[in-house]
Enzyme design. Sequence first.
Site, PDB file in Angstrom:
ATOM      1  N   SER A 241       0.803  -1.077  -0.156  1.00 20.41           N
ATOM      2  CA  SER A 241      -0.007  -0.072   0.021  1.00 20.41           C
ATOM      3  C   SER A 241       0.922   1.221  -0.123  1.00 20.41           C
ATOM      4  O   SER A 241       1.839   0.953  -0.027  1.00 20.41           O
ATOM      5  CB  SER A 241      -0.769   0.118   1.312  1.00 20.41           C
ATOM      6  OG  SER A 241      -0.193   0.106   2.565  1.00 20.41           O
ATOM      7  N   HIS A 242       0.273   2.446  -0.008  1.00 22.91           N
ATOM      8  CA  HIS A 242       0.857   3.486   0.603  1.00 22.91           C
ATOM      9  C   HIS A 242       1.107   3.979   1.922  1.00 22.91           C
ATOM     10  O   HIS A 242       1.375   5.100   2.073  1.00 22.91           O
ATOM     11  CB  HIS A 242       0.324   4.909  -0.414  1.00 22.91           C
ATOM     12  CG  HIS A 242       0.057   4.810  -1.763  1.00 22.91           C
ATOM     13  ND1 HIS A 242      -0.188   5.721  -2.904  1.00 22.91           N
ATOM     14  CD2 HIS A 242       0.776   3.886  -2.727  1.00 22.91           C
ATOM     15  CE1 HIS A 242      -0.218   5.282  -4.003  1.00 22.91           C
ATOM     16  NE2 HIS A 242       0.574   4.390  -4.205  1.00 22.91           N
ATOM     17  N   GLY A 243       0.532   3.048   2.673  1.00 20.35           N
ATOM     18  CA  GLY A 243       0.585   3.125   4.046  1.00 20.35           C
ATOM     19  C   GLY A 243      -0.378   3.549   4.759  1.00 20.35           C
ATOM     20  O   GLY A 243      -1.580   3.783   4.287  1.00 20.35           O
TER      21      GLY A 243
END
Length: 400
Positions: A241-243
Amino acid sequence: MFIFAPLLLATLVYGSAFNPTLDKRATCTVASAGNSGTDDVPAVVSAIKSCGNGGVIIFSAGKTYAIGSTLDITGCVNCQIQIEGTLKLSNDTGYWEGKRTVVYINGISGATITTTSGAGVFDGNGLPYWQVFNANSSYARPTLVYINNSKNINITKLRFKNAPNVFHSVTGGSSNVVYDTLTLDATPENGVTPKNTDGFDVGQSQYVTIKNIKVTNQDDCVAFKPGADFTTVTNITCTGSHGISVGSLGGGAGSTDTVTNVYVTKATMVNSTKAVGIKLYQGGSSHGIATVRNVTFDGVTVQGCGYAAQIQSCYGSASTADCNSAPSQSTVDAVYFKNFSGATSTEYDPVIADLDCPAAGTCNIYFSNFNIKSPSGKANVLCSNVDSNMGLPCSGSASG
């Protein structure tokens, strides 16, 4: 069509109508048409009309239900929607363009969406939507499940796969929403990589709980959007993910976005662009001012992420000069990064964190027990415009 089988009738037949210990909840089982070109939503709506007031609506095991139009659960009052089979979004990209959501939970007080067998699946049939979006980025795809102006909502024990866009959104002043024991995955298919498949977008709401979750996607795992207040995330694993992100905030002209009282604990972040972070737009007349206050990231395990922690105060801009001419005036206050362990990827080695705080705003951030290393063994932290004694030494100026 649906089969209406209220439990009250069953108890009358078997002579137990006057036993006060029995649960008299009405039950409606939705019958699938068994044809991918047929929309089963009208049958679901009919079942909710019959059994939605405190009853149970069942999607049978081993069956696939075609979702060809927005499934609005209006009429569900303290009801339970029990998914034992599969709900699958249609291929009709033309119909779904511009639609807000596939499942609409709006103005509902009390509802549970779950499975008792553990086999319930909501298939967002993402591939055709990702293909259209890749060819035309203006194509507006629906969120899979959208909660608006609702309270006491529980979504539990289900698998959600291949959302056309965001998986779950909650906003509109909703409260007491629980997401528990869910698996979300958006998997590249036929060479097409999904985009914007956020796991959870938590907007204007209070007391949202996200716990015991596994997310595999290509955008934010969890994003705390404007108006999020008292949000708790516990025991989550995010892969690819992007976090876990606060924001993005302050993107609208004159906006005053806030995210407050967020607690994230026991998060395992795998191969993400960052583990956790804050995304703020620059200042100036085309943007707004954000306030991020009382946010804690505690007990985060980092496995091969670009950064362990990142703060961006010029989000979305490719011009450093432009950001310098209109620095962010936002406030970042009482933000804590505690008990981090693990290692970042080689992407920014030897840097493990990039903390670019608002140059014309406030930034009080604190690190403790931040045990992160890069693959080289170093642990450089870049920081700019930090007002507090943050508890880590800076190795140079941050950017972003």
